[in-house]
Design a protein around this motif. Structure first.
Motif, PDB file in Angstrom:
ATOM      1  N   LEU A   1       1.083  -1.204   0.101  1.00 34.13           N
ATOM      2  CA  LEU A   1       0.089   0.017   0.075  1.00 34.13           C
ATOM      3  C   LEU A   1       0.697   1.368   0.045  1.00 34.13           C
ATOM      4  CD1 LEU A   1      -2.904   1.148   0.011  1.00 34.13           C
ATOM      5  CD2 LEU A   1      -2.632   0.965   2.620  1.00 34.13           C
ATOM      6  N   LEU A   2       1.920   1.247   0.852  1.00 35.25           N
ATOM      7  CA  LEU A   2       2.845   2.384   0.520  1.00 35.25           C
ATOM      8  C   LEU A   2       3.406   2.557  -0.666  1.00 35.25           C
ATOM      9  CD1 LEU A   2       4.472   4.697   2.259  1.00 35.25           C
ATOM     10  CD2 LEU A   2       6.082   2.857   2.859  1.00 35.25           C
ATOM     11  N   ALA A   3       3.869   1.387  -1.019  1.00 34.07           N
ATOM     12  CA  ALA A   3       4.555   1.663  -2.423  1.00 34.07           C
ATOM     13  C   ALA A   3       3.498   1.786  -3.628  1.00 34.07           C
ATOM     14  CB  ALA A   3       5.147   0.053  -2.851  1.00 34.07           C
ATOM     15  N   TYR A   4       2.326   1.603  -3.277  1.00 29.63           N
ATOM     16  CA  TYR A   4       1.305   1.981  -4.253  1.00 29.63           C
ATOM     17  C   TYR A   4       0.962   3.513  -4.110  1.00 29.63           C
ATOM     18  CZ  TYR A   4      -3.097   2.349  -7.055  1.00 29.63           C
ATOM     19  OH  TYR A   4      -4.099   2.805  -7.913  1.00 29.63           O
ATOM     20  N   ILE A   5       0.740   4.006  -3.143  1.00 26.73           N
ATOM     21  CA  ILE A   5       0.406   5.454  -2.922  1.00 26.73           C
ATOM     22  C   ILE A   5       1.688   6.330  -3.213  1.00 26.73           C
ATOM     23  CG2 ILE A   5      -0.098   7.317  -0.993  1.00 26.73           C
ATOM     24  CD1 ILE A   5      -1.426   5.118   0.415  1.00 26.73           C
ATOM     25  N   PHE A   6       2.753   5.960  -2.860  1.00 22.67           N
ATOM     26  CA  PHE A   6       4.041   6.697  -3.165  1.00 22.67           C
ATOM     27  C   PHE A   6       4.339   6.822  -4.782  1.00 22.67           C
ATOM     28  CE2 PHE A   6       8.578   6.882  -4.124  1.00 22.67           C
ATOM     29  CZ  PHE A   6       8.675   8.147  -3.604  1.00 22.67           C
ATOM     30  N   GLY A   7       4.290   5.326  -5.394  1.00 26.83           N
ATOM     31  CA  GLY A   7       4.333   5.270  -6.502  1.00 26.83           C
ATOM     32  C   GLY A   7       3.539   5.890  -7.513  1.00 26.83           C
ATOM     33  N   SER A   8       2.192   5.960  -7.145  1.00 27.29           N
ATOM     34  CA  SER A   8       1.135   6.655  -7.879  1.00 27.29           C
ATOM     35  C   SER A   8       1.741   8.155  -8.125  1.00 27.29           C
ATOM     36  CB  SER A   8      -0.190   6.465  -7.515  1.00 27.29           C
ATOM     37  OG  SER A   8      -0.487   5.019  -7.529  1.00 27.29           O
ATOM     38  N   LEU A   9       1.809   8.710  -6.884  1.00 22.84           N
ATOM     39  CA  LEU A   9       2.208  10.242  -6.934  1.00 22.84           C
ATOM     40  C   LEU A   9       3.433  10.446  -7.786  1.00 22.84           C
ATOM     41  CD1 LEU A   9       1.242  10.999  -3.394  1.00 22.84           C
ATOM     42  CD2 LEU A   9      -0.251  11.402  -5.258  1.00 22.84           C
ATOM     43  N   ALA A  10       4.283   9.748  -7.634  1.00 23.11           N
ATOM     44  CA  ALA A  10       5.712   9.992  -8.330  1.00 23.11           C
ATOM     45  C   ALA A  10       5.852   9.673  -9.715  1.00 23.11           C
ATOM     46  CB  ALA A  10       6.818   9.159  -7.316  1.00 23.11           C
ATOM     47  N   PHE A  11       5.234   8.462 -10.130  1.00 16.85           N
ATOM     48  CA  PHE A  11       5.416   8.109 -11.293  1.00 16.85           C
ATOM     49  C   PHE A  11       4.578   8.836 -12.261  1.00 16.85           C
ATOM     50  CE2 PHE A  11       6.586   3.954  -9.367  1.00 16.85           C
ATOM     51  CZ  PHE A  11       7.946   4.111  -9.278  1.00 16.85           C
ATOM     52  N   ARG A  12       3.092   9.091 -11.682  1.00 10.86           N
ATOM     53  CA  ARG A  12       2.591   9.905 -12.639  1.00 10.86           C
ATOM     54  C   ARG A  12       2.944  11.260 -12.781  1.00 10.86           C
ATOM     55  NH1 ARG A  12      -3.609   7.875 -10.451  1.00 10.86           N
ATOM     56  NH2 ARG A  12      -3.538   5.796 -11.079  1.00 10.86           N
ATOM     57  N   SER A  13       3.794  11.746 -11.896  1.00  9.87           N
ATOM     58  CA  SER A  13       4.274  13.257 -11.859  1.00  9.87           C
ATOM     59  C   SER A  13       5.337  13.077 -12.856  1.00  9.87           C
ATOM     60  CB  SER A  13       4.608  13.737 -10.526  1.00  9.87           C
ATOM     61  OG  SER A  13       3.383  13.953  -9.700  1.00  9.87           O
ATOM     62  N   ARG A  14       6.036  12.170 -13.117  1.00 10.38           N
ATOM     63  CA  ARG A  14       7.030  11.787 -14.020  1.00 10.38           C
ATOM     64  C   ARG A  14       8.411  12.270 -13.104  1.00 10.38           C
ATOM     65  NH1 ARG A  14       5.381  12.873 -20.315  1.00 10.38           N
ATOM     66  NH2 ARG A  14       3.407  11.986 -20.198  1.00 10.38           N
ATOM     67  N   VAL A  15       8.465  11.896 -11.945  1.00 10.05           N
ATOM     68  CA  VAL A  15       9.554  12.104 -11.066  1.00 10.05           C
ATOM     69  C   VAL A  15      10.611  11.023 -11.304  1.00 10.05           C
ATOM     70  CG1 VAL A  15      10.616  12.512  -8.951  1.00 10.05           C
ATOM     71  CG2 VAL A  15       8.082  13.371  -9.489  1.00 10.05           C
ATOM     72  N   SER A  16      11.856  11.086 -11.593  1.00 12.00           N
ATOM     73  CA  SER A  16      12.748  10.122 -12.117  1.00 12.00           C
ATOM     74  C   SER A  16      14.035  10.476 -11.457  1.00 12.00           C
ATOM     75  CB  SER A  16      12.770   9.816 -13.619  1.00 12.00           C
ATOM     76  OG  SER A  16      13.054  10.870 -14.374  1.00 12.00           O
ATOM     77  N   GLY A  17      15.116   9.359 -11.969  1.00 13.80           N
ATOM     78  CA  GLY A  17      16.535   9.947 -11.598  1.00 13.80           C
ATOM     79  C   GLY A  17      16.682  10.293 -10.024  1.00 13.80           C
ATOM     80  N   VAL A  18      17.764  11.030  -9.970  1.00 11.55           N
ATOM     81  CA  VAL A  18      18.175  11.366  -8.668  1.00 11.55           C
ATOM     82  C   VAL A  18      17.144  11.894  -7.623  1.00 11.55           C
ATOM     83  CG1 VAL A  18      19.079  13.612  -9.287  1.00 11.55           C
ATOM     84  CG2 VAL A  18      19.958  12.137  -7.241  1.00 11.55           C
ATOM     85  N   TYR A  19      16.193  12.738  -8.252  1.00 14.27           N
ATOM     86  CA  TYR A  19      15.091  13.242  -7.605  1.00 14.27           C
ATOM     87  C   TYR A  19      14.147  12.216  -6.870  1.00 14.27           C
ATOM     88  CZ  TYR A  19      16.554  17.341 -10.270  1.00 14.27           C
ATOM     89  OH  TYR A  19      17.481  18.032 -10.994  1.00 14.27           O
ATOM     90  N   LEU A  20      13.721  11.099  -7.824  1.00 10.53           N
ATOM     91  CA  LEU A  20      13.007  10.074  -7.205  1.00 10.53           C
ATOM     92  C   LEU A  20      13.933   9.382  -6.170  1.00 10.53           C
ATOM     93  CD1 LEU A  20      10.637   8.427  -7.305  1.00 10.53           C
ATOM     94  CD2 LEU A  20      11.794   6.919  -8.897  1.00 10.53           C
TER      95      LEU A  20
END
Length: 401
Positions: A154-173
Motif C-alpha cells: 500500500l505504501l509503495a502504491y500510494i508513493f508510486g502513484s504520486l511519483a510516477f504519474r508526476s514523472r519524477v525520475s532519476g536522482v530526484y526520485l
C-alpha cells in the motif's frame, strides 16, 4: 582404407556452457535446496564439536543472510530491470518486520513482565488502557500474513502513484524515497505511535505455538526462509522474462521511446515497484523472528543505501548477482565488525568504489569470465591431447603399412 586421418576430435562442453543450458533459475533453485538440505542435515545429524556440525547460532545467521538475499532481490527487480534507484526499500522491509513483530507480541500474552494478557509490556509501561485500533486482529496469523503484503504494498502504491504519474525520475526520485523512509523512522521513534518507540518490539516467546528458543524452531525458520527466497526468485525470474518484464526493461533503457510506442510507463513502473515492496516486506517478516527484535533503526536510510551496495557489488540486472552480493557483503560485515567495527563503513565504501571502477557488472559479471577462462584452458588441453592421439594413430598406421 584407414580413416584415422579424418578423425574429428570431440570438444567437451565447458562448465559455463553446461550452466547456460541449465539456466540461472534451475542453478539458483538447485543451489538453494542443496544448501538448505546440507545445513539441516549437518545441524541434526552431527554432534556438537564435530567438524561438520552446523550450530544453532550459525543456522540463525544463515537465515538472516537469506532474508537479506530476498531483500536484495527486491531491490534488483526495480533498479536492475526498471532503472528505479530506490533508497527507501528499508521502509518496506521494516513494515513487514513490524507486521510480524505485532503478531509475535500478541503471542506473549500474560507471560510478559507486567502479566497483562491483552497489552504488550511497553503499552502497560506507558499507561495505555487498550490496544490502538490498528492493532486489532494482530493476534491472528492470517492478519499478520495479510499485513506483511498489504502494508509495504500500500505504501509503495500510494508513493508510486504520486511519483510516477508526476514523472519524477532519476536522482530526484531516489531522494524522495530516502525522505519517505527517514520520515517513517522519525515517526516510529515516537512512543505515541504505539510501536514501542526507540526500543521497538522484542522479547518474543513463540511463533505458531513453537518456542523461538528451540533449535528446531530456528531450523524451521531457516528452511522457511530458503523456500521463500526460492519462490521469490522464481516469481522475479518469471516477471523479467514475461512480456511485461520486457516492457519494464525497455522503460529502463529508453522510457520516452516506450511512451511514444503507446505504452504507459508509469503503470508498469508502479506495478513492478509494488511487487518489489511486497518481496521486501516478506524478507522483513522472516527476519524478525530470527533476530528477535524490530526497531525504528531498520528504517534508517543508511540501511537502504547498503542494500543498493549489495546489488551493485553482486551485479545488478541479473537477479542471482543480487543474492551473491547480499550474502558476501553481509558475511564480510559480520567478520569485519567484530575485528574493526569503526572501520567497517570505510571498508564498505572502498569496496563499492573498487567494484564500480573495475567490476561494473559486479561479481556476477566476473564469474563467467573466470569460468570461461578455465573452460578455454581445459578445451586447449583436450585439443592438444586429441592431436597427440591422432599423431600416434597415424604413426601406427604408417608403420603397419
Amino acid at each position: 582404407m584407414n580413416n584415422s586421418n579424418n578423425h574429428v576430435p570431440y570438444n567437451k562442453p565447458t562448465f559455463v556452457q553446461k550452466l547456460s543450458e541449465l539456466g540461472s533459475l534451475r542453478v539458483v533453485i538447485g543451489f538453494l535446496l542443496i544448501s538448505a538440505f546440507y545445513v539441516t542435515f549437518c545441524n541434526l545429524v552431527f554432534a556438537e564439536g564435530s567438524f561438520f556440525h552446523v550450530s544453532d547460532y550459525t543456522v540463525s545467521l544463515f537465515g538472516k543472510y537469506l532474508c537479506y538475499a530476498l531483500l536484495a532481490l527486491a531491490v534488483d527487480l526495480v533498479w536492475g530491470y526498471c532503472g528505479i534507484l530506490s533508497l527507501g526499500h528499508g521502509a518496506f522491509f521494516a513494515l513487514g518486520g513490524y507486521a510480524m513483530g505485532m503478531y509475535l507480541m500478541r503471542q506473549i500474552g500474560d507471560r510478559g513482565v507486567y502479566g497483562n494478557p491483552d497489552l504488550p509490556d511497553f503499552m502497560v509501561f506507558l499507561n495505555w488502557t487498550e490496544l490502538p485500533w490498528y492493532w486489532a486482529g494482530s493476534s491472528s496469523v492470517f492478519w499478520m500474513i495479510a499485513m506483511v503484503f498489504i502494508g509495504p504494498g500500500l505504501l509503495a502504491y500510494i508513493f508510486g502513484s504520486l511519483a510516477f504519474r508526476s514523472r519524477v525520475s532519476g536522482v530526484y526520485l531516489s531522494i524522495m524515497t530516502q525522505a519517505v523512509t527517514y520520515a517513517l523512522m522519525l515517526a516510529f521513534f515516537r512512543n505515541e505511535m504505539g510501536f514501542g518507540g526507540n526500543n521497538g518490539l522484542t522479547d518474543f516467546k513463540e511463533i505458531l505455538g513453537f518456542s523461538l528458543q528451540e533449535p528446531s524452531t530456528k531450523l524451521g525458520l531457516f528452511v522457511a526462509t530458503a523456500i521463500a527466497l526460492a519462490i521469490g526468485y522464481m516469481v522475479s525470474d518469471f516477471i523479467v522474462k514475461s512480456k511485461m518484464g520486457r516492457v519494464v526493461t525497455a522503460i529502463r533503457d529508453a522510457e520516452s521511446r516506450v511512451r511514444f510506442v503507446g505504452f504507459k510507463p508509469e503503470h508498469y513502473k508502479l506495478w513492478i515497484y509494488v511487487v518489489s515492496a511486497m518481496l521486501a516486506g516478506v524478507a522483513g517478516a522472516l527476519y524478525v523472528p530470527q533476530v528477535g527484535i524490530i526497531n525504528p533503526g531498520e528504517f534508517s536510510p543508511l540501511n537502504s543505501i547498503e542494500m543498493v551496495v549489495w546489488v551493485a557489488i553482486g551485479g545488478r540486472g541479473t537477479l542471482y548477482g543480487a543474492l551473491i552480493g547480499a550474502v558476501v557483503v553481509s558475511y564480510a560485515k559480520t567478520r569485519f565488525t567484530a575485528i574493526m567495527p569503526e572501520a567497517w563503513l570505510f571498508a564498505l565504501g572502498g569496496l563499492f568504489v573498487l567494484v564500480t571502477l573495475y567490476l561494473p557488472k559486479g561479481i556476477a559479471g566476473l564469474l563467467p569470465n573466470i569460468l570461461n577462462k578455465k573452460g578455454c584452458e581445459n578445451k586447449a588441453s583436450d585439443t592438444e591431447h586429441s592431436k597427440e592421439s591422432n599423431n600416434t594413430s597415424i604413426e601406427k598406421s604408417e608403420a603397419s603399412s
